[in-house]
Write an enzyme that holds these catalytic residues in place. Structure first.
Site, PDB file in Angstrom:
ATOM      1  CE  LYS A   1       2.092   3.719  -3.743  1.00 29.57           C
ATOM      2  NZ  LYS A   1       1.752   4.438  -2.486  1.00 29.57           N
TER       3      LYS A   1
ATOM      4  N   GLY B   1       5.540  -2.832   3.639  1.00 26.02           N
ATOM      5  CA  GLY B   1       5.060  -1.705   4.401  1.00 26.02           C
ATOM      6  C   GLY B   1       5.463  -0.475   4.594  1.00 26.02           C
TER       7      GLY B   1
ATOM      8  CG  ASP C   1      -1.961   2.133  -4.303  1.00 27.75           C
ATOM      9  OD1 ASP C   1      -2.703   2.952  -4.370  1.00 27.75           O
ATOM     10  OD2 ASP C   1      -1.109   2.053  -3.358  1.00 27.75           O
TER      11      ASP C   1
END
Length: 290
Positions: free
Chosen positions: A20, A105, A145
């Site tokens: 995303k 990350g 998320d």
């Protein structure tokens, strides 16, 4: 969806875990539990980790591939499988192999997406029968998320990102740069200079061009490779940060223009072109199932 996710000869099934982008991110307050109140816009792209899953009859949850720096008990795919099994009382197990494509990350939500795909896939493979709302409820403790990946629709997000309102957005092409560093979300959100009191925005503000990411100044300050990537993208209409980074992106209406920029990308920057999607590749794959 550009890839095929099918039944493998071994009996494993391969499922997409898409990335995303956060197209904006405002931090509008801090909650008593220490978490931050956010406003964001999520959109998927057609770049995916690949999860290979196989049902086990002995009840074991077995991770077949190591993820660098992540112990099995901390792996979100393992935790998701255990969460689903505990919630449903299922006695089956699973072999799980995650083929990482998305950088760790990077702010692309790879770990969260892997967890969501594990929940959705095993719910079908184990025939545990939970609906989308129940899966999203199980998803939230795994990460803020994870619910958006379970639901699979581009969304305006509030709260810690879990209060989701589906939105229809343009589906442009993105050039995504992955600088040679990994950003710690925890370090960014505990940084003393992070803005935590932005004026709340509306979806109309975003549509009108309000695309500020409140994490940007801190990440630029602390991560020189991210700053360099953003500076390079300034020659292509400006770069934006997704989540807390490290990945940055630029928006293109035309795929060929995005590919032209990709060809000129500095060699030290990993980069790719992806299509923005309002409907997740995971949902598109589920549409193909019997």
């Amino acid at each position: 969806m550009s890839e095929s996710f099918t039944l493998e000869p071994s009996g494993m099934t391969m499922w997409p875990a898409p990335a995303k982008l956060n197209l904006m991110l405002r931090i509008v307050g801090r909650r008593p539990d220490g978490y931050h109140e956010l406003q964001t816009v999520f959109q998927f792209i057609d770049r995916c980790d690949r999860l290979r899953l196989e049902v086990r009859e002995d009840g074991l949850i077995n991770r077949l591939a190591e993820v660098p720096g992540v112990a099995p008990e901390n792996d979100l795919t393992v935790r998701a499988a255990l969460t689903l099994r505990e919630a449903t009382g299922c006695r089956l197990g699973a072999n799980i192999r995650c083929e990482k494509v998305l950088p760790m990350g990077g702010g692309l939500g790879g770990g969260s997406s892997d967890a969501a795909t594990t929940l959705v896939a095993l719910n079908r493979l184990w025939a545990t029968g939970l609906d989308e709302n129940a899966l999203a409820e199980l998803a939230l403790p795994l990460g803020a998320d994870v619910p958006v990946f379970v639901r699979g629709l581009a969304a305006w997000g509030e709260g810690v990102g879990e209060r989701l309102t589906p939105v229809e957005l343009p589906e442009p092409w993105y050039l995504v740069l992955s600088p040679p560093c990994s950003v710690s979300t925890r370090d960014v959100f505990t940084h003393p200079e992070l803005t935590r009191d932005s004026t709340p925005a509306t979806l109309a503000d975003f549509v009108a061009g309000e695309v500020v990411n409140d994490c940007l100044s801190v990440v630029r300050q602390e991560y020189a490779p991210v700053a360099a990537a953003l500076d390079w993208l300034s020659g292509w209409g400006g770069g934006r940060l997704t989540g807390t980074g490290a990945c940055v992106f630029a928006v293109f209406e035309d795929r060929s223009e995005a590919l032209r920029a990709l060809e000129q990308c500095p060699p030290e920057m990993r980069a790719f072109v992806a299509r923005g999607l309002n409907r997740s590749p995971l949902l598109a794959y589920i549409d193909t199932l019997p």
